[in-house]
Motif scaffolding. Structure first.
Motif, PDB file in Angstrom:
ATOM      1  N   SER A 182      33.980  53.226  28.419  1.00 48.08           N
ATOM      2  CA  SER A 182      34.091  53.966  27.163  1.00 48.08           C
ATOM      3  C   SER A 182      32.875  53.733  26.283  1.00 48.08           C
ATOM      4  N   GLY A 183      32.434  52.481  26.207  1.00 48.15           N
ATOM      5  CA  GLY A 183      31.264  52.160  25.397  1.00 48.15           C
ATOM      6  C   GLY A 183      30.008  52.820  25.920  1.00 48.15           C
ATOM      7  N   VAL A 223      37.723  63.794  20.205  1.00 47.92           N
ATOM      8  CA  VAL A 223      36.970  63.199  21.303  1.00 47.92           C
ATOM      9  C   VAL A 223      37.956  62.545  22.251  1.00 47.92           C
ATOM     10  N   LEU A 224      37.855  62.887  23.540  1.00 55.16           N
ATOM     11  CA  LEU A 224      38.722  62.336  24.568  1.00 55.16           C
ATOM     12  C   LEU A 224      37.846  61.625  25.596  1.00 55.16           C
ATOM     13  N   SER A 246      36.144  55.661  39.285  1.00 54.77           N
ATOM     14  CA  SER A 246      35.878  54.565  38.337  1.00 54.77           C
ATOM     15  C   SER A 246      34.602  54.773  37.518  1.00 54.77           C
ATOM     16  N   TYR A 247      34.247  56.035  37.272  1.00 61.32           N
ATOM     17  CA  TYR A 247      33.129  56.368  36.404  1.00 61.32           C
ATOM     18  C   TYR A 247      33.680  56.972  35.111  1.00 61.32           C
ATOM     19  N   PRO A 248      32.887  56.947  34.025  1.00 60.30           N
ATOM     20  CA  PRO A 248      33.363  57.490  32.746  1.00 60.30           C
ATOM     21  C   PRO A 248      33.360  59.014  32.688  1.00 60.30           C
ATOM     22  N   SER A 249      34.239  59.548  31.852  1.00 62.17           N
ATOM     23  CA  SER A 249      34.250  60.973  31.543  1.00 62.17           C
ATOM     24  C   SER A 249      34.523  61.131  30.046  1.00 62.17           C
ATOM     25  N   PHE A 250      34.121  62.276  29.493  1.00 60.83           N
ATOM     26  CA  PHE A 250      34.127  62.472  28.046  1.00 60.83           C
ATOM     27  C   PHE A 250      34.286  63.953  27.736  1.00 60.83           C
ATOM     28  N   GLN A 267      45.085  64.979  25.221  1.00 60.68           N
ATOM     29  CA  GLN A 267      44.848  64.606  26.613  1.00 60.68           C
ATOM     30  C   GLN A 267      44.373  65.817  27.409  1.00 60.68           C
ATOM     31  N   VAL A 268      43.387  65.586  28.254  1.00 59.33           N
ATOM     32  CA  VAL A 268      42.905  66.607  29.177  1.00 59.33           C
ATOM     33  C   VAL A 268      42.892  65.987  30.575  1.00 59.33           C
TER      34      VAL A 268
END
Length: 168
Positions: A20-21, A47-48, A55-59, A136-137
């Motif tokens: 997240s960071g 912002v979601l 195990s990678y970030p999504s935004f 949530q998406v």
């Protein structure tokens, strides 16, 4: 709770916090770039954030009126036919959200020259559903890249379907 379970739980939270960071920092830099602070969007932007099945970030950044995804960014791990593996960031911007919360985007990259010779091309797609409260998406994202090298060899790299669930 036993020590093994606490350690696993702590590792999960640490990965989530780190992802997240990193996502927030990278996206803030990318989204704002060199735009002055007074030009940043005003209002209740949603912002979601989340972590993919890889195990990678999504935004996702939802517009204040809830009708558009202003930016959706994800990191994807690709595996190639040659056995090579690598991770890349990917994004879609200005994606319309339908009345029932569905959103989708596709992109086809035409053959593009690589420095040193050869070309690459690809296909990119994302399909998701946003809940009614816009908190949530969930969906699936897939990226495929095709390489042709100067010596005539080729390689195909694919993320496979990567599932994500991002929340507020």
């Amino acid at each position: 709770m036993n020590a093994r379970r606490r350690t696993g739980h702590a590792r999960w939270w640490l990965r989530l916090a780190l992802a997240s960071g990193l996502t927030a920092g990278a996206l803030a830099t990318m989204a704002l770039g060199s735009v002055p602070a007074q030009a940043a969007p005003m209002g209740p932007t949603t912002v979601l954030v989340g972590v993919t099945t890889q195990s990678y970030p999504s935004f996702f950044r939802i517009s204040p009126n809830g009708r558009t995804v202003k930016a959706s960014v994800i990191a994807l791990g690709l595996t190639c036919a040659s056995g090579a593996t690598f991770a890349v960031p990917d994004e879609f911007t200005h994606v319309r959200i339908g009345p029932t919360g569905h959103l989708a985007a596709e992109f086809s990259l035409p053959p593009t020259a690589m420095s040193g010779g050869g070309t690459y091309s690809g296909t990119d797609s994302m399909s998701a559903k946003l809940n009614r409260r816009r908190t949530q998406v969930s969906g699936v994202w897939q990226l495929q890249l095709f390489f042709t090298f100067p010596d005539g060899t080729t390689d195909q790299c694919d993320s496979g379907p990567v599932h994500f669930t991002d929340t507020r």
